[in-house]
Write a protein that holds these residues in place. Structure first.
Motif, PDB file in Angstrom:
ATOM      1  N   HIS A 294      -7.968  -0.550  12.987  1.00 16.41           N
ATOM      2  CA  HIS A 294      -7.526  -1.355  14.131  1.00 16.41           C
ATOM      3  C   HIS A 294      -7.740  -0.662  15.468  1.00 16.41           C
ATOM      4  O   HIS A 294      -7.710  -1.303  16.511  1.00 16.41           O
ATOM      5  CB  HIS A 294      -6.065  -1.776  13.970  1.00 16.41           C
ATOM      6  CG  HIS A 294      -5.148  -0.660  13.590  1.00 16.41           C
ATOM      7  ND1 HIS A 294      -4.662   0.239  14.488  1.00 16.41           N
ATOM      8  CD2 HIS A 294      -4.678  -0.280  12.379  1.00 16.41           C
ATOM      9  CE1 HIS A 294      -3.903   1.124  13.856  1.00 16.41           C
ATOM     10  NE2 HIS A 294      -3.892   0.833  12.566  1.00 16.41           N
TER      11      HIS A 294
ATOM     12  N   THR B  81      -0.220  -5.658   5.031  1.00 19.86           N
ATOM     13  CA  THR B  81      -1.017  -6.570   4.204  1.00 19.86           C
ATOM     14  C   THR B  81      -0.197  -7.026   3.004  1.00 19.86           C
ATOM     15  O   THR B  81       0.388  -6.193   2.301  1.00 19.86           O
ATOM     16  CB  THR B  81      -2.282  -5.851   3.692  1.00 19.86           C
ATOM     17  OG1 THR B  81      -3.011  -5.347   4.807  1.00 19.86           O
ATOM     18  CG2 THR B  81      -3.168  -6.807   2.894  1.00 19.86           C
TER      19      THR B  81
ATOM     20  N   CYS C 146      -0.706   0.927   5.714  1.00 16.95           N
ATOM     21  CA  CYS C 146      -1.804   1.885   5.911  1.00 16.95           C
ATOM     22  C   CYS C 146      -1.509   2.763   7.113  1.00 16.95           C
ATOM     23  O   CYS C 146      -1.276   2.228   8.212  1.00 16.95           O
ATOM     24  CB  CYS C 146      -3.070   1.113   6.259  1.00 16.95           C
ATOM     25  SG  CYS C 146      -4.292   1.035   4.983  1.00 16.95           S
TER      26      CYS C 146
ATOM     27  N   SER D  24      -3.461   5.669   9.538  1.00 16.20           N
ATOM     28  CA  SER D  24      -4.872   5.955   9.826  1.00 16.20           C
ATOM     29  C   SER D  24      -4.941   7.160  10.747  1.00 16.20           C
ATOM     30  O   SER D  24      -3.914   7.657  11.223  1.00 16.20           O
ATOM     31  CB  SER D  24      -5.547   4.753  10.475  1.00 16.20           C
ATOM     32  OG  SER D  24      -5.453   4.817  11.883  1.00 16.20           O
TER      33      SER D  24
ATOM     34  N   GLN E 229      -2.756   4.927   1.948  1.00 15.79           N
ATOM     35  CA  GLN E 229      -2.304   3.583   1.589  1.00 15.79           C
ATOM     36  C   GLN E 229      -1.031   3.673   0.741  1.00 15.79           C
ATOM     37  O   GLN E 229      -0.966   4.462  -0.194  1.00 15.79           O
ATOM     38  CB  GLN E 229      -3.375   2.826   0.812  1.00 15.79           C
ATOM     39  CG  GLN E 229      -4.683   2.649   1.567  1.00 15.79           C
ATOM     40  CD  GLN E 229      -5.691   1.844   0.753  1.00 15.79           C
ATOM     41  OE1 GLN E 229      -5.636   0.635   0.706  1.00 15.79           O
ATOM     42  NE2 GLN E 229      -6.603   2.531   0.104  1.00 15.79           N
TER      43      GLN E 229
ATOM     44  N   LYS F 112     -13.350   3.786   8.895  1.00 19.02           N
ATOM     45  CA  LYS F 112     -11.904   3.864   8.666  1.00 19.02           C
ATOM     46  C   LYS F 112     -11.343   5.259   8.928  1.00 19.02           C
ATOM     47  O   LYS F 112     -10.150   5.486   8.752  1.00 19.02           O
ATOM     48  CB  LYS F 112     -11.598   3.430   7.221  1.00 19.02           C
ATOM     49  CG  LYS F 112     -11.974   1.963   6.991  1.00 19.02           C
ATOM     50  CD  LYS F 112     -11.771   1.497   5.570  1.00 19.02           C
ATOM     51  CE  LYS F 112     -12.106   0.000   5.486  1.00 19.02           C
ATOM     52  NZ  LYS F 112     -12.083  -0.519   4.115  1.00 19.02           N
TER      53      LYS F 112
ATOM     54  N   GLN G  12      -1.436  -2.459   9.094  1.00 21.62           N
ATOM     55  CA  GLN G  12      -2.083  -3.401   8.167  1.00 21.62           C
ATOM     56  C   GLN G  12      -3.449  -2.914   7.687  1.00 21.62           C
ATOM     57  O   GLN G  12      -3.958  -3.400   6.689  1.00 21.62           O
ATOM     58  CB  GLN G  12      -2.184  -4.791   8.799  1.00 21.62           C
ATOM     59  CG  GLN G  12      -3.406  -5.036   9.656  1.00 21.62           C
ATOM     60  CD  GLN G  12      -3.192  -4.555  11.091  1.00 21.62           C
ATOM     61  OE1 GLN G  12      -2.545  -3.515  11.356  1.00 21.62           O
ATOM     62  NE2 GLN G  12      -3.748  -5.274  12.012  1.00 21.62           N
ATOM     63  N   ASN G  13      -4.025  -1.976   8.401  1.00 22.95           N
ATOM     64  CA  ASN G  13      -5.309  -1.440   7.936  1.00 22.95           C
ATOM     65  C   ASN G  13      -5.587  -0.129   8.667  1.00 22.95           C
ATOM     66  O   ASN G  13      -4.761   0.318   9.477  1.00 22.95           O
ATOM     67  CB  ASN G  13      -6.456  -2.441   8.142  1.00 22.95           C
ATOM     68  CG  ASN G  13      -6.702  -2.749   9.603  1.00 22.95           C
ATOM     69  OD1 ASN G  13      -6.651  -1.874  10.471  1.00 22.95           O
ATOM     70  ND2 ASN G  13      -6.959  -4.016   9.898  1.00 22.95           N
ATOM     71  N   ASP G  14      -6.747   0.449   8.393  1.00 19.35           N
ATOM     72  CA  ASP G  14      -7.087   1.719   9.040  1.00 19.35           C
ATOM     73  C   ASP G  14      -8.318   1.592   9.940  1.00 19.35           C
ATOM     74  O   ASP G  14      -9.055   2.541  10.147  1.00 19.35           O
ATOM     75  CB  ASP G  14      -7.279   2.839   7.994  1.00 19.35           C
ATOM     76  CG  ASP G  14      -7.818   2.345   6.671  1.00 19.35           C
ATOM     77  OD1 ASP G  14      -8.448   1.259   6.670  1.00 19.35           O
ATOM     78  OD2 ASP G  14      -7.641   3.021   5.651  1.00 19.35           O
TER      79      ASP G  14
END
Lengths: 346, 346, 346, 346
Positions: free
Chosen positions: C9, C309, C324, C326, C289, C206, C5-7
């Motif tokens: 976490h 997301t 995403c 990471s 992404q 990130k 969901q993101n970079d």
């Protein structure tokens, strides 16, 4: 009641009304870009003896102070002022609302001294890591001060020098400038101010206008894009020619100075009466503000007939008050006040 | 060199590093909405004896001060503080940057008194037209103060009462809270603070954490939408769990208080040495900050071996300095410092 | 659950933890004026090929954006950005909180074009009285954009030229800079950015750091007194060396780029799987992404096992999502995700 | 030249000058706390049919907008407006200067719809973590809009309902309210506005006054301490009675509505001429603003004799312009303009 509580209780000088009648049905470009503002600005440049001044007209003093200060400072910079300075105590945080701290300096007579400014700068610059404090960048002074006192030429020169030395802007609040420049012990003129200050203003609201302050920007660093700042702060009057009209009426042939002088003369009569009665003063003065210290019982009587401003207790049975004459004060009112003060002291 | 110039020169307690190692490869939800922050908040609620406290974790003290103050005040409202208050002198106008004036109160020992607050409010409310001044709405105090002094329970109760009476928020800056709560003359605890303050924070940066301040909001009026404020002011840490981890490490079993107590004990040894040498102090104290007044010649020698903070001249030949112990100060450093101070006084 | 969901976490790269262990008991000067920050700044100058760059380390992206923008602009000036720009939609008004408008430009791919900037400036400057509008003074772009797209060298050169022509500052948000500079179709490098941008930053949060963004100021107009701004906005970290340590660990020998490259490679594997399944994309991309458009039923299944997301509806039965990778994404997680996506498309 | 470029090029209605003459030598308390303001406020309450309205008088529209918005919103809250809204495009960032974002909504006719507001709120509230976006809290509309259009009663009721539903304030900018309320298709009155809006203002500057806007606060949540806000933002007029005088002159016996109606009638004559000539309009209208689309060659001729506002290109050979009548527009000017427009279309 006799009105001596401030110098903005009456409307405006009759000459302004006459001109309003004359121009009110005419059409003007908006936002101060009209010929009346142009003429008034030219008149101010002539009186200041410099062609290169930027001149802008705003409606009121707080608006002017916050706009000038916010235009001049970078976000982390501060303005310093006497602890009695209008921007510090009577503007509801208008300067802080633009993100800037007011650094208050102790003062008994409402003035800032060059030595104080020097000490402030030395103290800031000698920090190991000055970035933890706001950076002083502007000195705000009022002429006359909020206590009716006047800087001497020598004091202004010293402030001017110390500002130059440390790269500070000198900003003079002239809300009551007329009363200052016509005081009998005043030893500076508009040309001196235009030389020594980076920016100052000629107050209209308290000296014959319905409203209006004429900002004079002498330092070109501060002049750029100033109209954007006025608009951003909500201070741009749609019918800006109303301001040009008033300042031209007041300044064109010296009306501004004649009516201020008259108010000072009336204040002198009141001061004389107080001196004759050996009434002590909070501060001495020569402009339209008078600060006698009177007994509570004398004030009880006086307050039935006179509007004045309370300045707080002087001791357990006396208080200082402020009495203001203005361009609109009539001779009869002064005579009546003097009679009341004579009675009061007994 | 011996490091006694502040209490944030070292990294963090070993227990925090251990936990970092353990959790650094795990995945967490962002922005403080993770289980570590949840546990640390619960621990703080337990220590404060109240289930209904809102707890948020921020990175640093200035960020915390400006966020709390900007969240609490309406635009025309002001916070009052001692003239030595961190928000007034050492935050580069961060509070003013949010549009609020700091009303400075004179203070010799770094404390604000209930009587000063009462006088401020009476003075404001007795104005004929109070809207010309900022409206005081919050009292900011530090515990310990910037001069290492502590409010007694009685003083805090008086501040609490006067704030209630005038509708003011009481905000306690606890950047060094650990050193305060473990001082030998401290007569309050976290539960007292949670009852008497509307909002306060438990400082981590200066007491064993790498960084972090835990804001405790006791007044529900101040709790709403606080995360919006943190984000708006740029203070929301993406990996917020780093803050929860540190506070849980420090508070779970009392480590925070043990390491602070040790620093106070070491400061006491230094104070004892100074007292034995009849060295005068700027202010007395019982926490990790010590403010001796030493001769210029003694300081010349000392500064070769010790890092300290200069507090300015005490007279023509002496200056006050600040010596700080911290959670990381070793016993040998204290012994060495004491030896140097003994030598210095001679 | 699989974390896509993101970079941000996961905690940080192991090399950073190693160095933390090594330095955490040492003493450092505060506020970024330490040797670790000095070394990291030197490394950045070396990588950018310029000795004259000012480098500052801040904790997070929103803090960095607001501090840079507030430092650069006069009060009435504005920053322009794509309507999807982080400062416009995801910072809770942090830029406006400093008093500046964000002028949003329409954009499908997250990019601002030189033609748009030119049109904006021509439109502003051709006003009869431009002072009624904010004055555009800065162009904010993200590299990669919030939609994972990359400006080509040609596009950046065009932006650079148009900014020069109109006296605008070009500010590049590099929160994900590593993923951008290591993308297979990237045709610029740090030296190009240091030449074309007035200011940009290298994102750490990130890309392997616990936290931190390295601001690189190439235009000397923007460099002065920047530390005052950091402090004023609450962004100055007491233990600033934590930031220097992290950037030195990441940049000293190219770790930053290696771990970013790996994340891009993993994203490419996921993109390949999606392409093989003929899954349409919201925007094409080459960085970490990925924006596939999937059916509601496929997403219902996917969301049981994968955190992603939601980007909103694409049509009545499909939604776009963001996946995403990471620096911390493991190969097994990628394989598992690919298996799930293959199943989903059927 | 014929003045049709705005509705504030002339001074003020003769009745105001008459009253100025009458009152200008009298003494008044300062800052709007005088009997003229009191009477004008009472008149407004009577016209609005509610005793409990708070009424304040300010000098200009931008000042009014920024003061109302800054008074109503918490720091992280935003106001939404049509993309053509005055606060979004023509106030030099005055709202952002108080720290608040303006959320622009697409609009062809200058209006905001209830459906747009609902969508905005649903979108915000459905975020997983809404604290990363500004929180919409106020809807700003203009009546008439900047494009001269009018909300129907039904549209206003819908906005009122959606604002109640989501806890938003509805703020109506009535800078040209007179022209709106007297338009032939207007189906609301002041009493409706006082019921449906939380706050609105009755514009004087563009409808017969020299300057002045009367703020009417219907929601008691917004009324508290409003004078502090006026002062803080620099908008408090020392001689506030000038504002009361003008609004009493305009509203006491309906002068305000009669002169606005006349301007609308004149605009209708111009619209009739344009319709007869089959000149297309940018938007239809019934108030004092007219938006014809004319050929570049027609405009070349027209601009020699008429002042108007350019609204930008409509296609490659045509532009939209704005023609404004006002309370001061004479019948001869309208006739002359119609003649010129008839000639132009050929």
């Amino acid at each position: 009641m006799l009105y001596f509580q401030n110098d903005y209780h009456a409307g405006c000088h009759a000459e302004i009304l006459r001109r309003l009648d004359r121009f009110s049905q005419r059409d003007f470009p908006g936002y101060g870009q009209d010929e009346l503002c142009g003429k008034a600005a030219d008149t101010i440049r002539r009186l200041c003896g410099r062609e290169d001044l930027a001149v802008h007209f705003l409606v009121g003093g707080t608006q002017t102070n916050l706009t000038v200060i916010a235009a001049a400072l970078r976000p982390y910079q501060a303005v310093t002022a006497a602890q009695s300075g209008h921007i510090h105590v009577h503007e509801t945080g208008a300067v802080e609302a633009t993100g800037h701290k007011v650094l208050a300096l102790p003062s008994r007579d409402g003035k800032v001294t060059a030595a104080q400014v020097e000490q402030l700068m030395e103290s800031h610059q000698s920090q190991e890591d000055p970035a933890h404090e706001v950076q002083p960048k502007m000195v705000y002074i009022s002429y006359p001060t909020e206590l009716g006192t006047l800087y001497t030429r020598q004091e202004l020169e010293a402030l001017h020098r110390v500002c130059r030395q440390y790269g500070l802007y000198l900003f003079l609040d002239g809300a009551r400038l007329g009363y200052g420049l016509t005081a009998k012990d005043c030893d500076v003129n508009l040309q001196d101010l235009a030389r020594m200050c980076d920016v100052f203003y000629i107050g209209g609201t308290k000296v014959g206008a319905m409203f209006g302050e004429a900002v004079v920007i002498a330092n070109p660093e501060l002049a750029g894009d100033f109209r954007y700042m006025i608009k951003r702060q909500g201070g741009m009057l749609a019918k800006g020619w109303l301001l040009g009209l008033q300042f031209e009426a007041l300044l064109e042939d010296g009306l501004y100075f004649r009516i201020a002088q008259k108010a000072n003369d009336q204040a002198d009569r009141i001061r004389k009466t107080l001196e004759d009665g050996a009434v002590p003063m909070l501060v001495p003065g020569s402009t339209n503000q008078i600060f006698p210290i009177l007994s509570d019982s004398a004030l009880k009587a006086l307050s039935q007939k006179v509007l004045y401003t309370d300045m707080g207790p002087a001791d357990e049975t006396h208080r200082a008050i402020r009495l203001c004459t203005s361009w609109s004060t009539g001779d009869e009112a002064v005579e009546e006040l003097c009679r009341l003060l004579e009675a009061a002291k007994k």
